[in-house]
Design an enzyme around this catalytic site. Structure first.
Site, PDB file in Angstrom:
ATOM      1  N   LEU A   1       0.829  -1.211   0.000  1.00 32.90           N
ATOM      2  CA  LEU A   1       0.000   0.000   0.000  1.00 32.90           C
ATOM      3  C   LEU A   1       0.860   1.256   0.000  1.00 32.90           C
ATOM      4  CD1 LEU A   1      -2.921  -0.962   2.428  1.00 32.90           C
ATOM      5  CD2 LEU A   1      -2.874  -1.026  -0.053  1.00 32.90           C
TER       6      LEU A   1
ATOM      7  N   ARG B   1     -15.557  31.497 -22.603  1.00 33.72           N
ATOM      8  CA  ARG B   1     -16.966  31.710 -22.278  1.00 33.72           C
ATOM      9  C   ARG B   1     -17.226  33.200 -21.992  1.00 33.72           C
ATOM     10  NH1 ARG B   1     -22.154  30.244 -22.919  1.00 33.72           N
ATOM     11  NH2 ARG B   1     -23.414  30.645 -21.065  1.00 33.72           N
TER      12      ARG B   1
ATOM     13  N   GLU C   1      -7.388   2.690  -0.596  1.00 35.76           N
ATOM     14  CA  GLU C   1      -5.978   2.771  -0.162  1.00 35.76           C
ATOM     15  C   GLU C   1      -5.853   3.525   1.159  1.00 35.76           C
ATOM     16  OE1 GLU C   1      -3.333   1.551  -1.804  1.00 35.76           O
ATOM     17  OE2 GLU C   1      -3.974   1.302  -3.901  1.00 35.76           O
TER      18      GLU C   1
HETATM   19  P1  TGC Z   1      -0.745  -1.619  13.180  1.00 41.04           P
HETATM   20  O1  TGC Z   1      -0.799  -2.151  14.569  1.00 41.04           O
HETATM   21  O2  TGC Z   1      -0.463  -0.164  12.982  1.00 41.04           O
HETATM   22  O3  TGC Z   1       0.307  -2.451  12.313  1.00 41.04           O
HETATM   23  C1  TGC Z   1       0.270  -3.871  12.287  1.00 41.04           C
HETATM   24  C2  TGC Z   1       1.599  -4.343  11.727  1.00 41.04           C
HETATM   25  O4  TGC Z   1       1.785  -3.863  10.402  1.00 41.04           O
HETATM   26  C3  TGC Z   1       2.969  -3.060  10.345  1.00 41.04           C
HETATM   27  N1  TGC Z   1       2.720  -1.957   9.410  1.00 41.04           N
HETATM   28  C4  TGC Z   1       3.460  -1.722   8.344  1.00 41.04           C
HETATM   29  N2  TGC Z   1       4.537  -2.345   7.846  1.00 41.04           N
HETATM   30  C5  TGC Z   1       5.078  -1.871   6.705  1.00 41.04           C
HETATM   31  N3  TGC Z   1       4.555  -0.816   6.050  1.00 41.04           N
HETATM   32  C6  TGC Z   1       3.462  -0.164   6.513  1.00 41.04           C
HETATM   33  N4  TGC Z   1       2.932   0.854   5.832  1.00 41.04           N
HETATM   34  C7  TGC Z   1       2.866  -0.606   7.709  1.00 41.04           C
HETATM   35  N5  TGC Z   1       1.782  -0.228   8.433  1.00 41.04           N
HETATM   36  C8  TGC Z   1       1.710  -1.060   9.471  1.00 41.04           C
HETATM   37  C9  TGC Z   1       3.189  -2.580  11.748  1.00 41.04           C
HETATM   38  O5  TGC Z   1       4.522  -2.229  11.965  1.00 41.04           O
HETATM   39  C10 TGC Z   1       2.779  -3.793  12.529  1.00 41.04           C
HETATM   40  O6  TGC Z   1       3.816  -4.752  12.430  1.00 41.04           O
HETATM   41  P2  TGC Z   1       4.173  -5.712  13.680  1.00 41.04           P
HETATM   42  O7  TGC Z   1       5.322  -6.505  13.195  1.00 41.04           O
HETATM   43  O8  TGC Z   1       4.469  -4.768  14.815  1.00 41.04           O
HETATM   44  O9  TGC Z   1       2.920  -6.515  13.913  1.00 41.04           O
HETATM   45  O10 TGC Z   1      -2.097  -2.021  12.454  1.00 41.04           O
HETATM   46  P3  TGC Z   1      -3.593  -1.673  12.805  1.00 41.04           P
HETATM   47  O11 TGC Z   1      -4.340  -2.957  12.779  1.00 41.04           O
HETATM   48  O12 TGC Z   1      -3.700  -0.821  14.038  1.00 41.04           O
HETATM   49  O13 TGC Z   1      -4.056  -0.812  11.521  1.00 41.04           O
HETATM   50  C11 TGC Z   1      -3.413   0.383  11.217  1.00 41.04           C
HETATM   51  C12 TGC Z   1      -4.059   1.090  10.001  1.00 41.04           C
HETATM   52  C13 TGC Z   1      -5.489   1.475  10.306  1.00 41.04           C
HETATM   53  C14 TGC Z   1      -3.259   2.350   9.785  1.00 41.04           C
HETATM   54  C15 TGC Z   1      -3.940   0.298   8.732  1.00 41.04           C
HETATM   55  O14 TGC Z   1      -4.363  -0.988   8.883  1.00 41.04           O
HETATM   56  C16 TGC Z   1      -4.562   0.959   7.532  1.00 41.04           C
HETATM   57  O15 TGC Z   1      -3.843   1.672   6.818  1.00 41.04           O
HETATM   58  N6  TGC Z   1      -5.878   0.751   7.158  1.00 41.04           N
HETATM   59  C17 TGC Z   1      -6.405   1.171   5.883  1.00 41.04           C
HETATM   60  C18 TGC Z   1      -6.629  -0.071   5.022  1.00 41.04           C
HETATM   61  C19 TGC Z   1      -6.304   0.164   3.575  1.00 41.04           C
HETATM   62  O16 TGC Z   1      -5.600   1.086   3.206  1.00 41.04           O
HETATM   63  N7  TGC Z   1      -6.789  -0.712   2.726  1.00 41.04           N
HETATM   64  C20 TGC Z   1      -6.499  -0.634   1.345  1.00 41.04           C
HETATM   65  C21 TGC Z   1      -6.974  -1.862   0.613  1.00 41.04           C
HETATM   66  S1  TGC Z   1      -6.311  -2.000  -1.010  1.00 41.04           S
HETATM   67  C22 TGC Z   1      -7.062  -0.808  -1.884  1.00 41.04           C
HETATM   68  O17 TGC Z   1      -7.783  -0.005  -1.438  1.00 41.04           O
HETATM   69  C23 TGC Z   1      -6.746  -0.822  -3.319  1.00 41.04           C
HETATM   70  S2  TGC Z   1      -7.558   0.386  -4.212  1.00 41.04           S
HETATM   71  C24 TGC Z   1      -6.896  -0.055  -5.663  1.00 41.04           C
HETATM   72  C25 TGC Z   1      -7.008   0.929  -6.725  1.00 41.04           C
HETATM   73  O18 TGC Z   1      -6.116   1.816  -6.856  1.00 41.04           O
HETATM   74  O19 TGC Z   1      -7.939   0.737  -7.557  1.00 41.04           O
HETATM   75  P1  FAD Z   2     -14.895   1.547   6.683  1.00 44.79           P
HETATM   76  O1  FAD Z   2     -13.612   1.020   7.187  1.00 44.79           O
HETATM   77  O2  FAD Z   2     -16.139   0.853   7.101  1.00 44.79           O
HETATM   78  O3  FAD Z   2     -14.978   3.089   7.086  1.00 44.79           O
HETATM   79  C1  FAD Z   2     -16.219   3.816   7.079  1.00 44.79           C
HETATM   80  C2  FAD Z   2     -15.945   5.191   7.693  1.00 44.79           C
HETATM   81  O4  FAD Z   2     -15.486   5.038   9.045  1.00 44.79           O
HETATM   82  C3  FAD Z   2     -14.842   5.970   6.949  1.00 44.79           C
HETATM   83  O5  FAD Z   2     -15.167   7.327   6.914  1.00 44.79           O
HETATM   84  C4  FAD Z   2     -13.621   5.748   7.822  1.00 44.79           C
HETATM   85  O6  FAD Z   2     -12.667   6.801   7.711  1.00 44.79           O
HETATM   86  C5  FAD Z   2     -14.241   5.702   9.205  1.00 44.79           C
HETATM   87  N1  FAD Z   2     -13.408   4.968  10.147  1.00 44.79           N
HETATM   88  C6  FAD Z   2     -13.075   3.647  10.140  1.00 44.79           C
HETATM   89  N2  FAD Z   2     -12.267   3.364  11.172  1.00 44.79           N
HETATM   90  C7  FAD Z   2     -12.065   4.514  11.840  1.00 44.79           C
HETATM   91  C8  FAD Z   2     -11.297   4.863  12.988  1.00 44.79           C
HETATM   92  N3  FAD Z   2     -10.545   3.968  13.623  1.00 44.79           N
HETATM   93  N4  FAD Z   2     -11.343   6.146  13.408  1.00 44.79           N
HETATM   94  C9  FAD Z   2     -12.072   7.074  12.743  1.00 44.79           C
HETATM   95  N5  FAD Z   2     -12.808   6.809  11.639  1.00 44.79           N
HETATM   96  C10 FAD Z   2     -12.797   5.538  11.201  1.00 44.79           C
HETATM   97  N6  FAD Z   2      -9.662  -3.001  -1.468  1.00 44.79           N
HETATM   98  C11 FAD Z   2      -8.793  -3.995  -1.815  1.00 44.79           C
HETATM   99  O7  FAD Z   2      -8.347  -4.771  -0.970  1.00 44.79           O
HETATM  100  N7  FAD Z   2      -8.408  -4.147  -3.119  1.00 44.79           N
HETATM  101  C12 FAD Z   2      -8.852  -3.341  -4.105  1.00 44.79           C
HETATM  102  O8  FAD Z   2      -8.464  -3.488  -5.265  1.00 44.79           O
HETATM  103  C13 FAD Z   2      -9.770  -2.302  -3.770  1.00 44.79           C
HETATM  104  N8  FAD Z   2     -10.302  -1.511  -4.751  1.00 44.79           N
HETATM  105  C14 FAD Z   2     -11.278  -0.612  -4.442  1.00 44.79           C
HETATM  106  C15 FAD Z   2     -11.922   0.088  -5.459  1.00 44.79           C
HETATM  107  C16 FAD Z   2     -12.954   0.981  -5.152  1.00 44.79           C
HETATM  108  C17 FAD Z   2     -13.664   1.679  -6.257  1.00 44.79           C
HETATM  109  C18 FAD Z   2     -13.286   1.234  -3.806  1.00 44.79           C
HETATM  110  C19 FAD Z   2     -14.332   2.241  -3.461  1.00 44.79           C
HETATM  111  C20 FAD Z   2     -12.659   0.549  -2.788  1.00 44.79           C
HETATM  112  C21 FAD Z   2     -11.669  -0.401  -3.088  1.00 44.79           C
HETATM  113  N9  FAD Z   2     -11.051  -1.167  -2.082  1.00 44.79           N
HETATM  114  C22 FAD Z   2     -10.162  -2.162  -2.408  1.00 44.79           C
HETATM  115  C23 FAD Z   2     -11.522  -1.074  -0.706  1.00 44.79           C
HETATM  116  C24 FAD Z   2     -10.992   0.133   0.068  1.00 44.79           C
HETATM  117  O9  FAD Z   2      -9.663  -0.025   0.405  1.00 44.79           O
HETATM  118  C25 FAD Z   2     -11.863   0.315   1.307  1.00 44.79           C
HETATM  119  O10 FAD Z   2     -13.123   0.763   0.854  1.00 44.79           O
HETATM  120  C26 FAD Z   2     -11.279   1.292   2.292  1.00 44.79           C
HETATM  121  O11 FAD Z   2     -10.099   0.769   2.887  1.00 44.79           O
HETATM  122  C27 FAD Z   2     -12.267   1.668   3.412  1.00 44.79           C
HETATM  123  O12 FAD Z   2     -12.908   0.547   3.925  1.00 44.79           O
HETATM  124  P2  FAD Z   2     -14.528   0.539   4.045  1.00 44.79           P
HETATM  125  O13 FAD Z   2     -15.090   0.961   2.749  1.00 44.79           O
HETATM  126  O14 FAD Z   2     -14.898  -0.792   4.590  1.00 44.79           O
HETATM  127  O15 FAD Z   2     -14.861   1.675   5.097  1.00 44.79           O
END
Ligand code: TGC
Ligand code: FAD
Length: 392
Positions: free
Chosen positions: A247, A276, A371
């Site tokens: 990520l 315009r 992301e």
């Molecule tokens: P936390 O306790 O902070 O961390 C757990 C373990 O992970 C390690 N870690 C990392 N390591 C390397 N790089 C990073 N950026 C890291 N962030 C965390 C951390 O050191 C720890 O390791 P260890 O060995 O101590 O266990 O984890 P948490 O459960 O409290 O969560 C933290 C949080 C909320 C910041 C994180 O989970 C988060 O960023 N949540 C957002 C989820 C997200 O971004 N999902 C994206 C899904 S993919 C997607 O959206 C693709 S869209 C694709 C497109 O472009 O179309």
């Molecule tokens: P939630 O986690 O349910 O969050 C809902 C609301 O609560 C948000 O406003 C959030 O900021 C807030 N919230 C949650 N936790 C907290 C907190 N601790 N404190 C304060 N506020 C909080 N994922 C993949 O794995 N692979 C992909 O390829 C991918 N592609 C995507 C493509 C699209 C078009 C979209 C829309 C999403 C995609 N995603 C993918 C998923 C995306 O990463 C998630 O939607 C995103 O991480 C947020 O998760 P959620 O939608 O479940 O929202």
């Protein structure tokens, strides 16, 4: 959409920081997008389909695995070149950039970084050329911002693993040949597995009804007792840190990409404001329009400076997760605001497919959520500066 009249804006002469090679890569991408993608993007956006025919072209301009070494089919470029490519792609459409982000940073990167040499040889060249598309399964129906809670799991069956669970919101899932899937082992530790289309019990239904990112295909990944060969586990790293490091790379690309969307909206608004006529003069002559335009180019310039510096740090291997979060959050919000202001400058025309601002505006609502949501990135910065995580 009419002819693509986009002109780049470089208010602080940032191009002087770029090498000839970086400028050439950007120009080649820009020209290809203008010729091959801009003329069709509105049609595909309206249909709610990804234009699959552009995949080989994306491979040819180096958009798949820009920084993956050439020996694996990547372009072997630096991080700023990667950023410039993402900027050009998102200038055209966030969905096109999304496909390249997923392929490069979420599929090729983990295979390259955490895979075996056999896995690299088997998958990376095909992904780099676009012969295969990949997807990345982290998010689940009940675990979005909190991926560590994931339920998807696999058990060791001696000569293979058995994978069960479901992923949701997965870009490119409906047609990807290969999926990098994050799942827990019997002890609850997270690992990456390579799942291939055609494996029994693996299905990828498409999700419909999106008002945003319509030129990108989104789906589910469903695993019903899927037999995974043992050689498909990524052995190099386990734990949440493995997907999170992917990520980092994708979020960095989004920081650049958002500037592209903002530049397109600004460029269109600037041109429209000179063409315009209302009250017998170009609307660009009114102070309120100039305020919007001046603020847009100021915010774009600030984002360009922030992101270029981040690129230098990435090239030196010094960029932190929190620095990347700051840039992703800042730049996407900047682009959302500019898309909205741009739409207003276009008046009623701004809601039509004659101009790109409404499409960018709607796309960026996905970009601000995926992301890591806008607020999650704020919390990452908060945790970094205070040392006190406020996620739970
Ligand atoms: P936390 O306790 O902070 O961390 C757990 C373990 O992970 C390690 N870690 C990392 N390591 C390397 N790089 C990073 N950026 C890291 N962030 C965390 C951390 O050191 C720890 O390791 P260890 O060995 O101590 O266990 O984890 P948490 O459960 O409290 O969560 C933290 C949080 C909320 C910041 C994180 O989970 C988060 O960023 N949540 C957002 C989820 C997200 O971004 N999902 C994206 C899904 S993919 C997607 O959206 C693709 S869209 C694709 C497109 O472009 O179309
Ligand atoms: P939630 O986690 O349910 O969050 C809902 C609301 O609560 C948000 O406003 C959030 O900021 C807030 N919230 C949650 N936790 C907290 C907190 N601790 N404190 C304060 N506020 C909080 N994922 C993949 O794995 N692979 C992909 O390829 C991918 N592609 C995507 C493509 C699209 C078009 C979209 C829309 C999403 C995609 N995603 C993918 C998923 C995306 O990463 C998630 O939607 C995103 O991480 C947020 O998760 P959620 O939608 O479940 O929202």
């Amino acid at each position: 959409m009419g002819t693509d009249r986009f002109e780049a804006h470089d208010y602080y002469l940032m191009d002087e920081f770029l090498s000839d090679e970086q400028i050439m890569i950007r120009s080649a991408a820009r020209e290809w997008l203008k010729q091959e993608v801009s003329p069709i993007i509105e049609e595909y956006y309206e249909k709610g389909e990804f234009p699959n025919q552009i995949v080989p072209g994306l491979g040819a301009i180096g958009a798949f695995g820009p920084y993956i070494p050439e020996e694996y089919g990547g372009a072997g470029l630096d991080q700023i070149s990667y950023g410039l490519l993402m900027q050009e792609l998102e200038r055209c459409d966030s969905g096109v950039r999304s496909t390249a982000s997923v392929q490069s940073s979420l599929v090729m990167y983990p295979i390259w970084k955490y895979g075996t040499e056999e896995q690299r040889q088997k998958y990376l060249p095909k992904l780099a050329s676009g012969e295969w598309l990949g997807c990345f399964g982290l998010t689940e129906p009940d675990y979005g911002s909190n991926p560590s809670g994931m339920i998807t799991n696999f058990s060791d069956q001696g000569d293979h693993y058995l994978l069960n669970g479901a992923k949701m919101w997965i870009s490119n899932a409906p047609f990807a040949q290969v999926a990098v899937v994050w799942a827990k082992d019997e002890s609850g530790r997270i690992h990456g597995l390579i799942v291939e289309r055609g494996m029994e019990g693996f299905s990828t239904p498409e999700m419909h009804g999106k008002h945003s990112l319509r030129a990108s295909s989104t789906g589910e990944l469903i695993f019903d007792n899927v037999k995974i060969p043992k050689e498909n586990l990524l052995p190099g790293k386990s734990g949440l840190g493995a997907p999170m490091s992917c990520l980092d790379s994708a979020r960095y690309g989004i920081a650049w990409g958002a500037i592209g969307a903002a530049l397109d909206c600004y460029d269109s608004a600037l041109r429209y404001s000179k063409e315009r006529i209302q009250f017998d003069k170009p609307i660009g002559g009114f102070q309120l329009i100039q305020k919007k335009l001046a603020e847009m180019i100021t915010e774009i310039t600030k984002a360009q400076l922030l992101t270029y510096r981040l690129g230098v740090l990435r090239n030196e291997g010094r960029a932190t997760t929190a620095q990347i979060s700051m840039a992703k959050r800042n730049n996407v919000e900047m682009a959302v605001n500019i898309a909205r202001e741009s739409r207003q400058i276009h008046g009623a025309m701004g809601i039509t497919n004659e101009y790109p601002c409404m499409r960018h505006m709607a796309n960026l609502e996905s970009v601000i959520t995926y992301e890591g949501t806008h607020d999650i990135h704020l919390l990452i910065t908060g945790a970094d500066v205070t040392g006190i995580p406020a996620f739970k």
